[in-house]
Design a protein around this motif. Structure first.
Motif, PDB file in Angstrom:
ATOM      1  N   PRO A  53       0.789  -1.250   0.000  1.00 17.21           N
ATOM      2  CA  PRO A  53       0.000   0.000   0.000  1.00 17.21           C
ATOM      3  C   PRO A  53       0.814   1.291   0.000  1.00 17.21           C
ATOM      4  N   TYR A  54       1.804   1.396  -0.875  1.00 14.95           N
ATOM      5  CA  TYR A  54       2.583   2.634  -0.945  1.00 14.95           C
ATOM      6  C   TYR A  54       1.689   3.831  -1.260  1.00 14.95           C
ATOM      7  N   GLN A  55       0.760   3.645  -2.194  1.00 10.81           N
ATOM      8  CA  GLN A  55      -0.139   4.738  -2.570  1.00 10.81           C
ATOM      9  C   GLN A  55      -1.016   5.152  -1.392  1.00 10.81           C
ATOM     10  N   SER A  56      -1.489   4.180  -0.628  1.00 15.18           N
ATOM     11  CA  SER A  56      -2.315   4.495   0.544  1.00 15.18           C
ATOM     12  C   SER A  56      -1.532   5.301   1.572  1.00 15.18           C
ATOM     13  N   VAL A  58       0.935   7.379   0.986  1.00 13.42           N
ATOM     14  CA  VAL A  58       1.022   8.752   0.459  1.00 13.42           C
ATOM     15  C   VAL A  58      -0.295   9.481   0.685  1.00 13.42           C
ATOM     16  N   GLU A  59      -1.402   8.794   0.389  1.00 17.27           N
ATOM     17  CA  GLU A  59      -2.729   9.410   0.558  1.00 17.27           C
ATOM     18  C   GLU A  59      -3.024   9.698   2.018  1.00 17.27           C
ATOM     19  N   SER A  81     -11.249  10.575  -2.278  1.00 13.87           N
ATOM     20  CA  SER A  81     -10.428  10.064  -3.370  1.00 13.87           C
ATOM     21  C   SER A  81      -9.713   8.781  -2.949  1.00 13.87           C
ATOM     22  N   HIS A  82      -9.147   8.805  -1.764  1.00 18.46           N
ATOM     23  CA  HIS A  82      -8.439   7.622  -1.237  1.00 18.46           C
ATOM     24  C   HIS A  82      -9.385   6.434  -1.119  1.00 18.46           C
ATOM     25  N   ARG A  85     -10.327   5.026  -4.567  1.00 18.83           N
ATOM     26  CA  ARG A  85      -9.234   4.288  -5.186  1.00 18.83           C
ATOM     27  C   ARG A  85      -9.006   2.960  -4.467  1.00 18.83           C
ATOM     28  N   ALA A  86      -8.958   2.986  -3.137  1.00 16.10           N
ATOM     29  CA  ALA A  86      -8.713   1.770  -2.361  1.00 16.10           C
ATOM     30  C   ALA A  86      -9.846   0.759  -2.549  1.00 16.10           C
ATOM     31  N   GLU A  89      -9.378  -1.069  -5.730  1.00 17.03           N
ATOM     32  CA  GLU A  89      -8.379  -2.133  -5.591  1.00 17.03           C
ATOM     33  C   GLU A  89      -9.018  -3.389  -4.999  1.00 17.03           C
TER      34      GLU A  89
END
Length: 96
Positions: A53-56, A58-59, A81-82, A85-86, A89
């Protein structure tokens, strides 16, 4: 009807409204808890099928920064937005 009787009646009506609101709050709380539990299970079920969850991360940092800046609008948008997106996934993992 004397003043004491009228006051007792008003207090009784207020009490009944409080009880109804409390019941409503308990029902809403129950629905939220059920939803949170189902979401937690979906996340656990798909954890090995999703990327690290690198993107998570950052978010999450962006959401925290918005909160620290006291920018409610930006925090709300970042969180929405988070979550969108999550959730995408998770859904993609369930569909694979």
């Amino acid at each position: 009807m004397n003043n004491a009787t009228f006051l007792d009646f008003v207090l009784f009506i207020c009490y009944r409204k409080i009880v109804k609101l409390t019941d409503l709050i308990n029902k809403i709380s129950s629905v939220i808890n059920i939803h949170a539990d189902q979401l937690f299970r979906a996340r656990l079920f798909t954890i090995n099928d999703r990327p690290i969850p690198y993107q998570s991360i950052v978010e999450h940092k962006a959401i925290i920064a918005c909160i620290e800046a006291k920018d409610k609008h930006a925090a709300r948008l970042a969180m929405q937005s988070h979550r969108k997106r999550a959730w995408g996934e998770i859904v993609n993992s369930l569909n694979d």
